[in-house]
Enzyme design. Structure first.
Site, mmCIF file in Angstrom:
data_model
loop_
_atom_site.group_PDB
_atom_site.id
_atom_site.type_symbol
_atom_site.label_atom_id
_atom_site.label_comp_id
_atom_site.label_asym_id
_atom_site.label_seq_id
_atom_site.Cartn_x
_atom_site.Cartn_y
_atom_site.Cartn_z
ATOM 1 N N CYS A 37 -4.515 -18.837 12.458
ATOM 2 C CA CYS A 37 -4.625 -18.077 11.275
ATOM 3 C C CYS A 37 -4.305 -16.717 11.367
ATOM 4 C CB CYS A 37 -6.194 -18.446 10.932
ATOM 5 S SG CYS A 37 -6.745 -20.240 10.715
ATOM 6 N N LYS A 70 -20.065 -18.948 15.533
ATOM 7 C CA LYS A 70 -19.200 -18.255 16.751
ATOM 8 C C LYS A 70 -20.360 -17.658 17.536
ATOM 9 C CE LYS A 70 -15.123 -17.648 13.880
ATOM 10 N NZ LYS A 70 -14.189 -18.499 14.411
ATOM 11 N N GLN A 124 -15.216 -12.041 15.825
ATOM 12 C CA GLN A 124 -15.013 -12.143 17.422
ATOM 13 C C GLN A 124 -15.650 -11.016 18.257
ATOM 14 O OE1 GLN A 124 -13.587 -14.858 18.362
ATOM 15 N NE2 GLN A 124 -12.552 -15.891 16.640
ATOM 16 N N HIS A 162 -6.736 -11.956 10.652
ATOM 17 C CA HIS A 162 -6.987 -13.437 10.531
ATOM 18 C C HIS A 162 -6.943 -13.463 8.904
ATOM 19 C CE1 HIS A 162 -9.239 -17.102 9.656
ATOM 20 N NE2 HIS A 162 -9.309 -17.448 10.967
ATOM 21 N N ASP A 198 -14.557 -6.741 10.207
ATOM 22 C CA ASP A 198 -14.440 -8.256 10.379
ATOM 23 C C ASP A 198 -14.981 -8.407 11.965
ATOM 24 O OD1 ASP A 198 -13.965 -10.918 11.058
ATOM 25 O OD2 ASP A 198 -12.153 -11.074 10.416
HETATM 26 C C1 PLP Z 1 -11.198 -12.726 13.294
HETATM 27 C C2 PLP Z 1 -11.734 -13.733 12.427
HETATM 28 N N1 PLP Z 1 -12.047 -13.342 10.988
HETATM 29 C C3 PLP Z 1 -12.443 -14.411 10.493
HETATM 30 C C4 PLP Z 1 -12.644 -15.775 10.945
HETATM 31 C C5 PLP Z 1 -13.308 -16.946 9.902
HETATM 32 O O1 PLP Z 1 -14.244 -17.145 10.299
HETATM 33 P P1 PLP Z 1 -15.105 -18.521 9.359
HETATM 34 O O2 PLP Z 1 -14.064 -19.612 9.697
HETATM 35 O O3 PLP Z 1 -16.377 -18.750 10.270
HETATM 36 O O4 PLP Z 1 -15.453 -18.013 8.052
HETATM 37 C C6 PLP Z 1 -12.240 -16.143 12.013
HETATM 38 C C7 PLP Z 1 -12.513 -17.344 12.599
HETATM 39 O O5 PLP Z 1 -11.989 -17.734 13.760
HETATM 40 C C8 PLP Z 1 -11.877 -14.902 12.973
HETATM 41 O O6 PLP Z 1 -11.743 -15.188 14.226
#
Ligand code: PLP
Length: 413
Positions: A371, A233, A210, A130, A207
């Site tokens: 993203c 999430k 998900q 991401h 990370d």
């Molecule tokens: C794999 C991953 N990393 C990071 C993020 C960023 O999360 P947040 O916008 O809640 O900070 C997301 C959000 O979709 C994501 O799917």
């Protein structure tokens, strides 16, 4: 427990009753919410806790001797106490409460970067990250003269582990990899990734944005150094997230932001910093969201992560099979180990147009690059349509999605 026993026990009808938004209509049709990768809906228990906070507890935390302040502080700290066993951290003070995954990654990039990364060092990420697990590392590399290396993937969306092995060396200072890909659904072999990184002397940030709502995570068993995720999430409120860090790293890193709460003593000559976790929690936090994240954890625990994971896995298989029956439909992301996400394209149709038709039918999916622009470039596509599932989705939701995609195909192709 037998898989079938878990499935029979999983009472999705009862669970759906806890999520009031699922009874509303969109464009005159019952809502079919399949954008859970972006954010999940909230159960009544979490919504009630938000109302209860503002009607019964509202006060600043860690600051007052008065009754309300103590109640708010206790309720806020209870969440940290619940998070520790939820991810099996060794210590409660290894749980830092942040705004979310993005802030947690930025915190590590900034503070670990200052303490441990210098010219000639290397950071490893992957091709499926991401943007929030790419850009902070690009900035650190630019600032500190380090090199960013990217582990490639195969066409199925699996990491090239041989390439990963070959990229590790004594200049590797950190490996930052997603546990589950938000665009492909791939579950990465994180245990092996961590073992290999540690053998090369490098810590690992996972990370888990998900992963946290779909899989049981044990940070000690994984031996992971940093784990990050977002409350919104995992059925909790927005504006709250977690950075888990091993005590030894958190103690060795300088503070992120400065101000109230993160200090022990301030004079104009010198300031000493508070102990963990408060060293990394400057200023008034999102108190309401922090408290209510604890209620989301209770909700998940009451249902049971193992049961959730098995149910969602079954639904993912069903979604994949049904979508693949549609002529001209191609799934992007066909890894052997997958969770909760099906990304697809209708050959000849733009994902956006498919998304608009689905929306008219009350079906909420995500379209675009999710993203993950470098990942879309890897596949040579502008984006995908992404259906991402949660514990409250049903086979009927998927049937409506499939009927909608068939309709889109008839209109657009
Ligand atoms: C794999 C991953 N990393 C990071 C993020 C960023 O999360 P947040 O916008 O809640 O900070 C997301 C959000 O979709 C994501 O799917």
């Amino acid at each position: 427990m037998e898989r079938t026993a878990v499935l029979e026990r999983f009472d999705v009808r009862r669970i759906r009753k806890d999520f009031p938004i699922l009874t509303r209509t969109v464009n005159g049709k019952p809502l079919v919410y399949l954008d859970n990768g972006a954010t999940t809906q909230k159960p009544q228990q979490v919504i009630d806790a938000i109302v209860n906070y503002y009607t019964q507890l509202n006060s600043n935390v860690h600051r007052g001797v008065h009754h309300l302040s103590q109640l708010a502080t206790d309720a806020f700290e209870v969440t940290r106490r619940k998070l520790q066993p939820f991810i099996h951290a060794a210590h409660e003070h290894e749980i830092i409460l942040t705004k979310g995954t993005t802030e947690s990654i930025n915190l590590v990039a900034s503070c670990y970067g200052k303490a441990f990364i210098s010219a000639g060092d290397e950071i490893i990420i992957s091709a499926m990250e991401h943007h929030s697990n790419i850009v902070p590392w690009q900035i650190v590399c630019e600032e500190r003269g380090a090199l960013l290396k990217v582990v490639p993937i195969n066409d199925a969306g699996e990491l090239d582990m041989e390439m990963y092995r070959s990229m590790l060396n004594d200049r590797t200072r950190l490996v930052a990899i997603t546990y589950v890909s938000n665009a492909l659904g791939t579950i990465n072999p994180v245990k092996t990734i961590i073992e290999l990184a540690h053998a090369a002397g490098a810590p690992v940030l996972l990370d888990a944005a998900q992963a946290i709502q779909h899989l049981t995570i044990d940070v000690q068993e994984l031996d992971v150094d940093f784990l990050v995720f977002s409350g919104h999430k995992m059925y909790g409120p927005t504006g709250i997230g977690v950075l888990y860090g091993k005590e030894k790293w958190l103690n060795a890193m300088p503070p992120y932001q400065s101000g109230g709460e993160m200090i022990k003593e301030v004079t104009f000559a010198q300031t000493t910093y508070n102990e963990l976790p408060f060293k990394f929690e400057a200023g008034t936090p999102n108190i309401e969201a922090g408290i209510c994240l604890g209620h989301a954890i209770d909700y998940i625990n009451d249902i049971g992560m193992a049961a959730i994971a098995q149910y969602e896995h079954e639904l993912l298989d069903y979604t994949t099979q049904r979508l693949l029956d549609i002529p001209g439909l191609r799934i992007i992301g066909t890894a052997k180990e997958k969770s909760s996400v099906v990304s697809f394209l209708l050959d000849g149709a733009h994902p956006y147009d498919v998304g608009v038709i689905l929306d008219k039918l009350g079906v909420a999916v995500r379209t675009g690059h999710h993203c993950t622009q470098p990942l879309m470039d890897r596949y040579g596509i502008p984006g995908t349509v992404r259906a991402s599932i949660a514990m409250y989705n049903t086979k009927e939701d998927i049937d409506i999605l499939v009927a909608g995609v068939e309709k889109a195909a008839a209109m657009l192709l």
